[in-house]
Design an enzyme around this catalytic site. Structure first.
Site, PDB file in Angstrom:
ATOM      1  N   GLU A   1      19.543   0.339  -1.360  1.00  0.00           N
ATOM      2  CA  GLU A   1      19.683   1.756  -1.671  1.00  0.00           C
ATOM      3  C   GLU A   1      20.554   2.496  -0.664  1.00  0.00           C
ATOM      4  O   GLU A   1      21.309   3.405  -1.041  1.00  0.00           O
ATOM      5  CB  GLU A   1      18.302   2.413  -1.741  1.00  0.00           C
ATOM      6  CG  GLU A   1      17.455   1.984  -2.933  1.00  0.00           C
ATOM      7  CD  GLU A   1      16.734   0.663  -2.729  1.00  0.00           C
ATOM      8  OE1 GLU A   1      16.108   0.184  -3.687  1.00  0.00           O
ATOM      9  OE2 GLU A   1      16.793   0.125  -1.598  1.00  0.00           O
TER      10      GLU A   1
ATOM     11  N   ARG B   1      14.475   5.321   0.776  1.00  0.00           N
ATOM     12  CA  ARG B   1      15.107   4.402   1.725  1.00  0.00           C
ATOM     13  C   ARG B   1      16.511   4.843   2.107  1.00  0.00           C
ATOM     14  O   ARG B   1      17.099   4.304   3.043  1.00  0.00           O
ATOM     15  CB  ARG B   1      15.138   2.998   1.117  1.00  0.00           C
ATOM     16  CG  ARG B   1      13.784   2.531   0.631  1.00  0.00           C
ATOM     17  CD  ARG B   1      13.817   1.149   0.058  1.00  0.00           C
ATOM     18  NE  ARG B   1      14.119   0.158   1.077  1.00  0.00           N
ATOM     19  CZ  ARG B   1      13.679  -1.092   1.048  1.00  0.00           C
ATOM     20  NH1 ARG B   1      12.923  -1.500   0.063  1.00  0.00           N
ATOM     21  NH2 ARG B   1      13.997  -1.932   1.991  1.00  0.00           N
TER      22      ARG B   1
ATOM     23  N   LYS C   1      11.462 -17.842 -12.736  1.00  0.00           N
ATOM     24  CA  LYS C   1      10.746 -16.594 -12.964  1.00  0.00           C
ATOM     25  C   LYS C   1      10.206 -16.581 -14.392  1.00  0.00           C
ATOM     26  O   LYS C   1      10.915 -16.869 -15.338  1.00  0.00           O
ATOM     27  CB  LYS C   1      11.691 -15.412 -12.742  1.00  0.00           C
ATOM     28  CG  LYS C   1      10.998 -14.112 -12.402  1.00  0.00           C
ATOM     29  CD  LYS C   1      11.995 -13.063 -11.922  1.00  0.00           C
ATOM     30  CE  LYS C   1      11.269 -11.789 -11.512  1.00  0.00           C
ATOM     31  NZ  LYS C   1      12.210 -10.747 -11.066  1.00  0.00           N
TER      32      LYS C   1
END
Length: 622
Positions: free
Chosen positions: A366, A394, A283
């Site tokens: 979540e 969510r 990344k």
């Protein structure tokens, strides 16, 4: 930079025509462009830098848009956009009227599925693949999902069904060892173990080839070995969890080696079964600051390329929230913090260091976060779940069933409430108030200033029962009006009480309301402002105060349906209010990407629009 090769890419067909050397140059040019654009526009940098080679290889091997590539979350699709005819527009990304920072089907035929939230790609891609199968379409469908998204339960729901698909379905696992915050949990450890032992797949294939060459006996021995339960099988045919789910596992592959990537993609393309290719990437690759701190540069504002320093570094609500929570945790050992892979974004970095045993990062999950926090609460702890408004959506079922119904005391720190700007439709925090208003016995605070946030968080933890929420916008606080000191928890009254019009609002819009009053003062007009802080339950005294005004204008940075303005109107009706009451809120639509300033203006939430609405209503009524 001239972008000698990149500027000539009009479609994936142009990528297929490049030589190996040209591909390397193309990747270099893409990285240069990514850094340049994001440094000006802000956006997702680390994730895009990490998938440059992978995206180029995908378009080299597959035939898009006939073959469908579904990006999980979609924040890593900038390279994809540049390779699919949008290079000349890439400078407009995340700007009003420009390209979206996420895949959008209405933007390009190459964007197979809209995205913005994590863990959805496998389910979406599987649905696309099934539709192709039913219609006789032989093209491929590819889901590109990061290891961070594998911490979300929906990814496993998709994988559980994907193994039953017949062919031409591929999952690319982009393993960069991080999501937004560092990955946590058993899956992260499992992927690490696979990365450390890449030899087993080669051994399996080699064994099969060797056995197949033995006359008469080779194939029967191989079949017996596959069916056996012996330890020999587990050495030669050690399955991954993906194999057991029905997907043939390939990898891991170096995600920055174009030749290795291309060969691997061509191999999985020939698989008769649904396949999963494990690609290891870095990344932030290619930009030192992003490599060193990929979490910070995951989603970043404009910055100086040479130093990596942000253009603006004002103190923000997230930081104040984190500081106050640390203070409260020091005073009371019951206070805990829960996050869904958003430790940095929600201001919990210091909390994680200072109170390690009371900090819980559950990954991009979540739903689990809310129910887990409810478990903490029913056993006597004081959990605070810090979450972006858009991601709170969510966990709605869990908020109702696992928190509210059993009156568990959970505090929500709702970050990025209201308009967020450039991330657009999928990230606007415009639904949380309407959602929470429908849940019984819920308390909601929506402060405008830092001190109001601190007071509201303290009250939510220690004075409230059941579900309590403190919502606050992205960015910094506005300037307090003259004479305004500490933000009250319930409501404040500012301005001319003898005015004909009362303007009601809450949160960030109070700053606009104060400026609107100044505009009207210059025109010789009076205005009184009722600023709410606790928006559920609404203080009855505030309603009684409002009922005396012939004109009421309520400005709400959220959805009109189910919003606070509608509830306020109902309470006025109970008092037989007969005046002129009008609501300005978001009406039954999604709000596209633009700067926060322009978005507020477009929605009629800016000071000039407020002043104009007050002036026009009084003129018409007069």
């Amino acid at each position: 930079m001239s972008y000698e090769i990149l500027s000539k890419i009009e479609s994936p067909a142009d990528v297929k025509a490049l030589s190996a050397e040209q591909l390397d140059q193309l990747c270099d040019e893409i990285r240069e462009k990514l850094i340049d654009v994001v440094s000006v526009n802000g956006g997702h940098l680390s994730s895009n830098l990490g998938v440059v080679e992978l995206t180029v290889a995908l378009h080299r091997v597959f035939d898009c848009p006939a073959d469908s590539v579904v990006f999980d979350v979609g924040h890593q699709s900038y390279t994809h956009k540049m390779l699919t005819g949008r290079f000349n527009e890439i400078d407009t990304i995340r700007r009003e009227g420009g390209l979206s920072g996420f895949p959008k089907r209405c933007e390009s035929e190459y964007d197979a599925f809209n995205a913005g939230h994590a863990s959805t790609s496998i389910s979406a891609a599987l649905g696309i693949a099934k539709a192709k199968l039913l219609t006789g379409d032989p093209s491929y469908t590819i889901a590109v999902i990061g290891d961070g998204s594998l911490t979300g339960g929906m990814a496993y729901e998709g994988l559980n069904n994907a193994g039953q698909h017949k062919k031409n379905f591929i999952v690319i696992l982009n393993d960069n060892r991080m999501s937004i915050s560092r990955n946590v949990g058993a899956m992260a450890r499992y992927l690490s173990s696979i990365r450390l032992q890449p030899w087993y797949r080669r051994l399996k294939r080699g064994t099969e080839r060797a056995l197949s060459k033995i006359p008469l006996l080779g194939r029967p021995i191989g079949n017996v070995l596959k069916r056996s339960k012996s330890k020999v099988k587990h050495v030669m045919y050690r399955h991954t969890i993906f194999d057991k789910l029905g997907l043939s596992y390939y990898g891991p592959v170096d995600g920055h080696n174009m030749e290795e990537l291309t060969n691997a993609l061509n191999t999985v393309k020939q698989s008769k079964d649904p396949a999963l290719l494990h690609v290891v990437t870095k990344k932030g690759k290619g930009y030192k600051y992003a490599e060193d701190d990929s979490a910070y540069y995951h989603g970043v504002g404009s910055f100086n390329i040479d130093t990596g320093e942000p253009i603006s570094s004002d103190k923000n609500f997230s930081a104040v929230f984190g500081e106050k929570l640390c203070e409260l945790a020091q005073a009371d050992q019951r206070v805990c913090a829960v996050t869904a892979a958003m430790r940095t974004g929600t201001g919990l970095v210091d909390f994680a260091k200072l109170y390690r045993d009371r900090f819980f990062d559950v990954g991009i999950a979540e739903e689990h976060a809310v129910t887990f926090a409810a478990g903490l609460a029913v056993n006597g702890l004081l959990p605070v779940f810090a979450v972006y408004s858009t991601f709170l959506q969510r966990s709605y079922d869990q908020l109702i069933h696992d928190v509210s119904m059993q009156h568990a005391h959970l505090v929500l720190g709702i970050d990025r409430a209201g308009v967020v700007g450039e991330d657009g439709e999928t990230h606007q925090g415009l639904f949380d108030v309407s959602m929470l208003n429908a849940i019984p016995d819920t308390t909601i605070y929506s402060p405008c200033y830092f001190d109001g946030l601190e007071s509201a968080l303290t009250a939510a933890l220690f004075d409230c029962e059941g579900l309590a929420a403190v919502r606050y916008p992205r960015g910094s606080e506005g300037t307090k009006p003259e004479g305004y000191t500490i933000e009250n928890l319930n409501y404040d009254i500012i301005g001319d009480k003898d005015a004909d019009t009362l303007l009601i609002t809450y949160g960030r819009l109070f700053n606009e309301a104060v400026e609107a009053r100044q505009i009207l003062q210059q025109q010789g007009k009076k205005l009184c402002i009722l600023k709410l802080c606790r928006i559920k339950p609404i203080d009855e005294n505030a309603v009684r105060f409002a009922a005396d005004y012939p004109y009421i204008r309520f400005f709400e940075e959220g959805m009109a349906s189910g919003g606070t303005a509608q509830l306020f109107r109902t309470m006025l009706d109970d008092l037989s209010y007969s005046g002129d009451y009008q609501i300005t809120a978001v009406d039954d639509r999604y709000v596209p990407h633009a700067s926060v300033k322009n978005t507020l203006k477009n929605l009629g939430f800016d000071a000039a629009s407020m002043a104009r609405a007050v002036q026009q209503s009084e003129e018409v009524s007069g």
